[in-house]
Design a protein around this motif. Structure first.
Motif, PDB file in Angstrom:
ATOM      1  N   GLN A  15       4.204  -7.043  -5.513  1.00  0.00           N
ATOM      2  CA  GLN A  15       4.407  -6.380  -6.811  1.00  0.00           C
ATOM      3  C   GLN A  15       3.282  -5.440  -7.394  1.00  0.00           C
TER       4      GLN A  15
ATOM      5  N   ASN B 113       4.142  -0.763  -7.212  1.00  0.00           N
ATOM      6  CA  ASN B 113       5.251  -0.426  -8.156  1.00  0.00           C
ATOM      7  C   ASN B 113       5.478   1.076  -8.365  1.00  0.00           C
TER       8      ASN B 113
ATOM      9  N   THR C  85       2.024 -11.147  -4.382  1.00  0.00           N
ATOM     10  CA  THR C  85       3.127 -11.224  -3.336  1.00  0.00           C
ATOM     11  C   THR C  85       4.285 -12.214  -3.750  1.00  0.00           C
TER      12      THR C  85
ATOM     13  N   VAL D 261      10.069  -3.045  -9.116  1.00  0.00           N
ATOM     14  CA  VAL D 261       9.384  -4.153  -9.370  1.00  0.00           C
ATOM     15  C   VAL D 261       8.232  -4.464  -8.129  1.00  0.00           C
ATOM     16  N   GLY D 262       8.509  -4.139  -7.104  1.00  0.00           N
ATOM     17  CA  GLY D 262       7.495  -4.087  -5.977  1.00  0.00           C
ATOM     18  C   GLY D 262       7.966  -3.270  -4.676  1.00  0.00           C
TER      19      GLY D 262
END
Length: 218
Positions: free
Chosen positions: A159, A162, A145, A208-209
């Motif tokens: 992250q 994803n 995180t 990305v997340g």
């Protein structure tokens, strides 16, 4: 003067090693672990089958997240044999009981890497402490995180998540990053840009997340 030999330890291997990796990184599956560590999922099965370990991963997690190397490499029984264990002062009895029953686990601090999202770029702004109870209560993967700050809010982005399904995500489009609402549709993604929505191919963006927590001013 003859010094004592430095002999190998009984390192964690096979399923003990990979289960420990999941425990430390708070990954529930080997798929999550593979995405976090950029290691093929089948590699973990191979390590389990042939009773192997990965010293490189131990070093990488230690350097990246500061995880003590002994927690990555050794069982609790082996860690108890380490010479430096005798130098650690004993805790008072009441504090020891608190640790044993888990009540003090809520009092820890998690240090996240913090970034400012400006003009489509993530600019490092240092470290930000958070109460560990947030991560325990919301089942967040603290090792994956990051904090992302904008003019509107602060976002905690996991992250390890994803693969966009539904929710807010930090995404990369042609090298420009932004936080957008995404809804998965058959063979494509619907991305909200302000008041409009655009349908794009999954190959056109990089997720990305996932935004797990939003902190907004009121």
């Amino acid at each position: 003067m003859k010094r004592d030999q430095v002999l190998p330890f009984e390192y964690l291997k096979g399923s003990e090693f990979t289960d420990n990796l999941k425990h430390i990184t708070k990954c529930k599956t080997f798929l999550e672990l593979a995405e976090l560590l950029n290691v093929p999922k089948q590699t973990f099965s191979t390590w389990n089958l042939h009773n192997r370990t990965s010293h490189e991963l131990m070093v990488r997690l230690h350097l990246k997240f500061g995880v003590p190397i002994e927690e990555l490499a050794l069982s609790e029984e082996e860690r108890a044999k380490l010479p430096n264990r005798s130098k650690i002062p004993a805790l008072p009895q009441t504090q020891t009981q608190d640790v044993a029953d888990g009540s003090n686990l809520q009092h820890g601090i998690v240090i996240l890497k913090s970034y400012c999202l400006s003009n489509g770029k993530l600019l490092p702004t240092g470290d930000m402490p958070y109460a560990k109870r947030i991560f325990n209560g919301w089942d967040l993967n603290e090792l994956a995180t990051i904090e992302v700050e904008t003019n509107q809010a602060r976002y905690l982005v996991d992250q390890s998540q994803n693969d966009a399904v539904s929710g807010e995500y930090l995404i990369d489009i042609d090298g420009r990053l932004s936080i957008n609402q995404i809804q998965r549709l058959p063979n494509k993604l619907a991305i909200a840009f302000g008041d409009s929505t655009m349908e794009v191919s999954e190959d056109d963006i990089k997720v990305v997340g996932r935004v797990a927590v939003v902190l907004e001013k009121v």
